[in-house]
Design a protein around this motif. Structure first.
Motif, PDB file in Angstrom:
ATOM      1  N   ALA A 184      59.649 -23.182 -42.152  1.00 17.45           N
ATOM      2  CA  ALA A 184      59.542 -22.211 -43.251  1.00 17.45           C
ATOM      3  C   ALA A 184      58.378 -21.257 -43.056  1.00 17.45           C
ATOM      4  O   ALA A 184      58.216 -20.321 -43.832  1.00 17.45           O
ATOM      5  N   GLU A 233      49.594 -22.707 -51.447  1.00 20.25           N
ATOM      6  CA  GLU A 233      50.708 -22.665 -50.494  1.00 20.25           C
ATOM      7  C   GLU A 233      50.994 -21.196 -50.202  1.00 20.25           C
ATOM      8  O   GLU A 233      51.080 -20.384 -51.128  1.00 20.25           O
ATOM      9  N   ASN A 272      53.071 -18.306 -47.408  1.00 25.01           N
ATOM     10  CA  ASN A 272      53.911 -17.998 -46.257  1.00 25.01           C
ATOM     11  C   ASN A 272      53.097 -17.149 -45.290  1.00 25.01           C
ATOM     12  O   ASN A 272      52.446 -16.189 -45.708  1.00 25.01           O
ATOM     13  N   VAL A 292      55.113 -21.820 -43.409  1.00 19.67           N
ATOM     14  CA  VAL A 292      54.308 -21.982 -44.612  1.00 19.67           C
ATOM     15  C   VAL A 292      53.115 -22.873 -44.299  1.00 19.67           C
ATOM     16  O   VAL A 292      53.217 -23.833 -43.528  1.00 19.67           O
ATOM     17  N   ALA A 343      60.495 -17.585 -50.025  1.00 16.43           N
ATOM     18  CA  ALA A 343      59.531 -17.490 -48.917  1.00 16.43           C
ATOM     19  C   ALA A 343      59.159 -18.861 -48.383  1.00 16.43           C
ATOM     20  O   ALA A 343      58.130 -19.013 -47.713  1.00 16.43           O
ATOM     21  N   GLY A 344      59.981 -19.835 -48.658  1.00 10.83           N
ATOM     22  CA  GLY A 344      59.710 -21.179 -48.152  1.00 10.83           C
ATOM     23  C   GLY A 344      58.638 -21.918 -48.919  1.00 10.83           C
ATOM     24  O   GLY A 344      58.291 -23.044 -48.562  1.00 10.83           O
ATOM     25  N   THR A 345      58.123 -21.314 -49.949  1.00 10.35           N
ATOM     26  CA  THR A 345      57.018 -21.921 -50.701  1.00 10.35           C
ATOM     27  C   THR A 345      57.556 -22.447 -52.028  1.00 10.35           C
ATOM     28  O   THR A 345      57.641 -21.710 -53.009  1.00 10.35           O
ATOM     29  N   VAL A 346      57.883 -23.720 -52.057  1.00  7.49           N
ATOM     30  CA  VAL A 346      58.492 -24.274 -53.265  1.00  7.49           C
ATOM     31  C   VAL A 346      57.474 -24.440 -54.389  1.00  7.49           C
ATOM     32  O   VAL A 346      57.852 -24.544 -55.556  1.00  7.49           O
ATOM     33  N   TYR A 347      56.185 -24.473 -54.066  1.00 11.03           N
ATOM     34  CA  TYR A 347      55.168 -24.623 -55.101  1.00 11.03           C
ATOM     35  C   TYR A 347      54.614 -23.272 -55.556  1.00 11.03           C
ATOM     36  O   TYR A 347      53.870 -23.208 -56.516  1.00 11.03           O
ATOM     37  N   ASN A 348      54.932 -22.249 -54.839  1.00 11.48           N
ATOM     38  CA  ASN A 348      54.352 -20.937 -55.104  1.00 11.48           C
ATOM     39  C   ASN A 348      55.458 -19.988 -55.546  1.00 11.48           C
ATOM     40  O   ASN A 348      56.257 -19.536 -54.737  1.00 11.48           O
ATOM     41  N   ARG A 349      55.496 -19.701 -56.828  1.00  8.63           N
ATOM     42  CA  ARG A 349      56.568 -18.857 -57.353  1.00  8.63           C
ATOM     43  C   ARG A 349      56.208 -17.381 -57.301  1.00  8.63           C
ATOM     44  O   ARG A 349      57.039 -16.520 -57.538  1.00  8.63           O
ATOM     45  N   LEU A 350      54.947 -17.101 -57.029  1.00 11.66           N
ATOM     46  CA  LEU A 350      54.512 -15.708 -57.100  1.00 11.66           C
ATOM     47  C   LEU A 350      55.052 -14.869 -55.954  1.00 11.66           C
ATOM     48  O   LEU A 350      55.103 -13.643 -56.050  1.00 11.66           O
ATOM     49  N   PRO A 386      50.059 -29.328 -53.610  1.00 15.89           N
ATOM     50  CA  PRO A 386      49.027 -28.615 -52.862  1.00 15.89           C
ATOM     51  C   PRO A 386      48.096 -27.815 -53.757  1.00 15.89           C
ATOM     52  O   PRO A 386      48.452 -27.427 -54.872  1.00 15.89           O
ATOM     53  N   THR A 418      49.247 -19.976 -56.727  1.00 16.08           N
ATOM     54  CA  THR A 418      48.360 -19.493 -55.680  1.00 16.08           C
ATOM     55  C   THR A 418      47.116 -18.838 -56.261  1.00 16.08           C
ATOM     56  O   THR A 418      46.155 -18.582 -55.553  1.00 16.08           O
ATOM     57  N   ARG A 467      50.177 -25.106 -46.323  1.00 12.82           N
ATOM     58  CA  ARG A 467      49.716 -25.657 -47.600  1.00 12.82           C
ATOM     59  C   ARG A 467      48.364 -26.307 -47.396  1.00 12.82           C
ATOM     60  O   ARG A 467      48.086 -26.861 -46.318  1.00 12.82           O
ATOM     61  N   THR A 511      50.750 -26.020 -58.476  1.00 20.03           N
ATOM     62  CA  THR A 511      49.691 -25.169 -57.957  1.00 20.03           C
ATOM     63  C   THR A 511      50.138 -23.743 -57.789  1.00 20.03           C
ATOM     64  O   THR A 511      50.912 -23.427 -56.916  1.00 20.03           O
TER      65      THR A 511
END
Lengths: 740, 368
Positions: free
Chosen positions: B87, B104, B106, B89, A252-259, B101, B23, B91, B21
């Protein structure tokens, strides 16, 4: 007087024999009907067969030569072993790979080319999806693709999509890296790929059907035979359909957010492709006419990159190549091969929803090439010969906006090529020199006006140009087991009509482009050794080793850069240097084990004076590529092969900020032959179902060493499929073609 | 295999950096600490970009973080919002730390986030190609609602929400470009809309027709807004469309007032308007290929000085010290120009030497 030989470096199937068959030939002796000079010993025979350049071959080597009994007897061996050690030539490094209807069911032309040292294949998905190739770090348009010697993208016009070319219709592919022989009349900086249909005596009759992952179905049929005493025909058809709906990692384009990571299905990635090829030869030795027609139609969805997925955009293309050629030997020392061809292509892009570019569009563009050439070789002396190729060509490009019914009219380029080549042999044929002077002229005065009202048209359009392109090669064989070669040349590629005027999807033209040019040199050596060979015993193993080093200095290299609207625009990159080390090793042991390894190391350096880019690696070119293939053979009935391919990490951008992770993929193929020509085969690609690779989360930070998962991809944003299984059943009425 | 890889990566990420970080952070404790204001500069070559920081004096710490080639930033106190328009996104970074961040998220595939603002304890995200504002929890970045803007759709599916400003009255103001993205790429009916949003109820409480292709910016504390814009080109692309200019909007009286600074008056498209609290301002003037900068006095509606940056001015931003930072990029036509982040003294309307970055600057914002 000697009969004219194939022009410099003409790689042929006869030179492409496996060690097994070479050893078999040593064991069984030469074919009785083989009217040629023979080395005095079996060992020398093996070595020479591996080392001798094709132009030193005997006179019946060209696949387009007229069939006759002697040639047929010779070629019967070739058809069984089209994929052996590669010929070494004075021209660019040549690698020959076998194709044909017996190819593994999940493989395609891109799969085959990926095994060639120096070739970098980039895919936008799995089987049937767009696949393109770069040679020795070249841009994609710096590779020219030929079909039986007829150019599909002259001067690099268009990037040839390898997925549109079915391997079943061809017997082999010749890959010329760097300098290509003069007979191609081409001067690409990367090299030439020539797809060859089987010679008349080797046309198998075969049918097959395969099914597998992602609702993929493919089928092929090939047949050929004589039509009376002086004619023969060959026809091949291939159909492929797939849903292409594999799952892939979407972060989903979120490299810091794995959820929010998921594994959605690839949508709008379906494909239908049909190919047909027919060839008729009429005549006899000394005067033969060949007619060839190759048609293809493809319809596919355009799924877009991850993060900008397109669910409605469609693409369709129809192309046809019609060629007529003659092979004339008006005298003992003269051979003339005239050829005319007409290539047409229609591309339709339907993105009315504006999913790919900014705003909706629906375009139907037509490109065409009408060409004629005469290739003459003259061998007045026992130690040398001359060749002259002259070619005239007209390329046209007619864009059409289906929505507005607007067209810019036909844009036209005329081109002339003259290539004078020679070859001289000395020192008992151990020294070979092949100089070439090629002159390329083009007339762009009828290109037309710029279509962009807000863009000034400066640069090359509406002009004429003449480029003199000298090149040449030297081959030395100091010992029978070793050959050393080198070549050097200058190359030019003008921007093609789409690069100048194109408007499609996320790609736009740039009327200010300059031709790209460059120099290329390479050196290489080949060594061959038969192990355990004695006078009374054939060798138990054969080993061949190729090493090569090449360097390309490219000026005004044309690369596509992205603008703020995520639309790419071709621009000239001031300078780049690409050094490539290639190594290839082939081994066969006891008729049961075959191994082939190719390693490529690319050192590509951006010489753009902009400090943001100078010294950087060129994007999308891995520094290290490796492919290792090993196969086990149980008699002639069972074959099990494994392939491991590694591609190192690449930068996705010229600033070297974004990284595409390294990948290691394995494939397994099994083929069982039954009586009466039946065969059952299965292939698993991406054996370990790799769908993600680990990359640095922050590649430009010296302190952040965390890793993140990235979708497995060749192009950033275009995922590759996971484990893909295909099963096929086939029937062949001719001796099965073997594959590496 | 993939599960294992993801698990390994998860372990690797957590093990190597505790600041990673998720979410699901429970709270937002930005822990505001007194520190010098910092400029955050996005650089880009359109293909890719990086995040750099600079002191107000111009000392740069370059290339801290890779970002997409179309990224913009918004500063709110000690919080920095990064909007990745490739993307899709958003942050949030806190306390000047741009290495990782706070959250982050989407905001929807193809959404194209253009601006963000915190109002009423919620984060509102303008998305250019979605007919609604997305409402996020400021602590976690999780979606808590939307503001429906479909009533303002100009026929192409979205009213193209562009910029957001929070006024002292607690209302959120959004400019809607209302461009026709099917045919002309110009304003659909020759006008745009300024909408007022009740941040408590996530609803549009009022709206006003303004000039075409409008943008909105705060003047001083935001009780008065600058509304500026206009179509860019004539329908046949033969030149700039001089149908815009600068207006002011009083949020207390809901009064839109025209100024003398119109496209026609300044001789080109008015863009990148920045106005300090004392009414001194700067705007850019362009015809699509040549840019110039004019300083003006809002009270008199007259320009006081101009200079030619000879480059494409991507953005102008007001720094905490009341200087204006111009983001200057190479013009599309390829001519050489002054490229870099240029600080302009509004009092004298003079520009300092550009701040150099590895790639050309693309956007700038300030955090404390």
């Amino acid at each position: 007087m000697r009969a004219p030989r194939q022009p410099s470096g003409g790689g042929t199937g006869r030179r492409s024999r496996s060690a097994r068959h070479l050893r078999a030939q040593l064991r069984d002796g030469p074919a009785p009907a083989r009217p040629r000079r023979r080395p005095s010993s079996a060992r020398l025979s093996l070595v020479l067969l591996l080392l001798t350049p094709p132009l030193l071959a005997d006179d019946d080597v060209h696949v387009e030569e007229p069939p006759h009994a002697e040639a047929d007897a010779e070629r019967h061996v070739e058809v069984r072993a089209p994929a052996g050690p590669n010929p070494i030539t004075t021209a660019g490094t040549l690698t020959v790979r076998a194709l044909g209807p017996d190819a593994p069911p999940a493989s395609d032309l891109a799969t085959v080319l990926a095994s060639v040292p120096g070739a970098n294949v980039r895919r936008l998905g799995g089987l049937g999806d767009v696949a393109v190739v770069s040679l020795r770090g070249s841009s994609l348009r710096q590779v020219e693709v030929f079909l039986d010697g007829v150019p599909l993208n002259p001067d690099g016009a268009e990037v040839v999509d390898l997925s549109e070319l079915p391997p079943s219709a061809f017997s082999r592919v010749e890959v010329w890296r760097g300098d290509a022989p003069a007979r191609y009349g081409a001067a690409p900086l990367g090299g030439v790929i020539d797809l060859r249909t089987p010679p008349p005596s080797e046309t198998p009759t075969a049918v097959g059907i395969a099914a597998g992952s992602w609702s993929t179905l493919r089928g092929h049929a090939v047949t050929g035979g004589r039509l009376g005493k002086h004619a023969d025909a060959y026809a091949a058809g291939d159909v492929l359909g797939t849903a292409g709906d594999f799952t892939f990692l979407d972060d989903a384009g979120t490299v810091y957010n794995r959820l929010d990571d998921g594994m959605p299905r690839r949508l709008n990635n379906d494909l239908f492709r049909a190919n047909g090829l027919a060839r008729v030869n009429v005549g006899h030795h000394g005067a033969r006419l060949t007619l060839l027609d190759a048609a293809a139609h493809v319809e596919r969805g355009l799924p877009g990159p991850v993060g900008a997925r397109a669910e409605n955009a469609r693409y369709a293309a129809t192309r046809n190549l019609l060629s007529a050629s003659a092979d004339l030997t008006p005298g003992d020392d003269v051979r003339v091969v005239p050829r005319v061809w007409w290539f047409t292509r229609s591309d339709e892009l339907d993105d009315r929803m504006g999913e790919l570019g900014v705003g909706g569009e629906w375009r139907r563009d037509r490109t065409a090439t009408l060409g004629a050439q005469v290739d003459t070789t003259w061998a007045p002396l026992s130690w040398g010969q001359l060749g002259l190729l002259t070619r005239a060509r007209r390329d046209t490009y007619t864009p059409f906006d289906v929505i507005t019914k607007a067209t810019d009219g036909e844009r036209r380029r005329d081109a002339l090529v003259a290539a004078l080549s020679g070859e001289a042999r000395a020192w008992g044929d151990r020294l070979l020199v092949t100089p070439v002077v090629q002159v390329n002229a083009r007339d762009d005065r009828t290109l037309g006006d710029t279509p962009f009202a807000d863009t000034a048209a400066i640069g090359t359009p509406r002009s004429t140009a003449v480029d003199v392109l000298p090149r040449g090669g030297v081959l030395v064989r100091p010992w029978p087991t070793l050959a050393v070669k080198g070549s050097v040349g200058r190359y030019v590629r003008p921007p093609d009509l789409f690069e100048l005027f194109g408007q499609g999807g996320r790609e736009m033209g740039n009327t200010r482009l300059l031709p790209e040019s460059g120099t290329h040199w390479d050196v290489g050596l080949r060594g061959v050794r038969a192990l355990g060979e004695r006078a009374d015993r054939v060798a138990w193993a054969c080993v061949a080793l190729d090493l090569g080093w090449s360097e390309v200095r490219a000026e005004d290299r044309i690369v596509r850069v992205q603008n703020s609207q995520q639309t790419t625009l071709p621009v000239n990159l001031p300078s780049a240097r690409i050094r490539t080390f290639e190594a290839g090793a082939e081994m066969e042991v006891l008729d049961a084990l075959r191994s082939r390894t190719s390693v490529t190391r690319n050192l590509a350096e951006n010489l753009d004076p902009d400090p943001a880019y100078t010294g950087n690696a060129l994007p999308r070119l891995p520094e290290l590529e490796l492919e290792q293939a090993t196969s086990l053979h149980v008699g002639a009935t069972l074959e099990l092969s494994h392939t491991w391919s590694h591609a190192g990490a690449t930068f996705l951008d010229a600033a070297n900020v974004l990284v595409n992770g390294p990948r290691n993929l394995h494939a397994l193929a099994l083929r069982a032959r039954a009586p009466r020509g039946l065969a059952l085969s299965a292939e698993v690609r991406n054996l370990f179902d790799v769908r993600a690779v680990a990359v640095d989360r922050n590649p430009i930070s010296p302190t952040d060493d965390a890793l993140v998962a990235q979708p497995l991809a060749d192009f950033g944003g275009y995922p590759l499929p996971g484990r893909t299984v295909m099963v096929a059943v086939s029937w062949s009425g001719a001796p099965a073609m073997e594959h590496p | 295999m993939n599960s294992l890889l993801l698990a390994l990566l998860a372990c690797s990420t957590d093990a190597t950096k505790d600041t990673s970080t998720d979410t699901a952070a429970d709270t937002v404790d930005t822990g505001t600490v007194e520190r010098d204001p910092t400029a955050v500069i996005v650089t880009s070559d359109y293909t890719v970009g990086t995040l750099s920081t600079a002191t107000l004096g111009g000392a740069v710490t370059a290339d801290l973080l890779p970002v997409s080639g179309d990224t913009v930033v918004v500063g709110e106190g000690s919080r920095l919002f990064l909007l990745d328009r490739v993307a899709n996104v958003v942050r949030a970074y806190d306390n000047g730390d741009v290495t990782a961040p706070t959250w982050e998220t989407n905001v929807g595939e193809g959404a194209n986030p253009t601006s963000v603002a915190t109002c009423g304890g919620k984060v509102f995200v303008a998305r250019y190609f979605v007919p609604s504002l997305l409402v996020l929890d400021p602590a976690t970045g999780l979606s808590v609602g939307e503001v429906d803007l479909s009533a303002f759709d100009d026929g192409d599916g979205s009213p193209e929400a562009d910029s957001l400003v929070v006024a002292p009255n607690g209302k959120l103001y959004a400019s809607l470009n209302q461009l026709d993205f099917v045919n002309t790429y110009a304003s659909a009916d020759g006008s745009g809309t300024l909408v007022e949003i009740d941040c408590a109820t996530n609803t549009v409480s009022d709206s006003w027709d303004v000039g075409p292709n409008p943008h909105v910016a705060a003047i001083g504390d935001g009780s008065t807004l600058a509304v500026y814009g206009g179509d860019y080109f004539l329908p046949d692309y033969s030149g700039p469309a001089l149908d815009g200019g600068l207006w002011t909007f009083d949020t207390e009286t809901a009064t839109l007032t025209a100024t003398a600074l119109t496209d026609e008056a300044v001789g080109g498209n008015v863009g990148n308007v920045v106005i300090s609290g004392d009414g001194k301002g700067l705007l850019t003037i362009d015809d699509g290929s040549v840019w110039s900068v004019a300083c003006f006095d809002l009270a008199s509606g007259t320009t006081t000085a101009t200079f030619d940056p000879v480059a494409f001015v991507q953005q102008a931003a007001l720094a905490p010290d009341e200087s204006v930072w111009l983001v200057q990029r190479s013009p599309f036509s390829g001519e050489a120009g002054t490229v870099g982040t240029v600080r302009v003294d509004l009092a004298t309307c003079t520009a300092a030497a550009p701040i150099a970055t590895t790639l050309e600057p693309y956007a700038v914002a300030f955090v404390e």
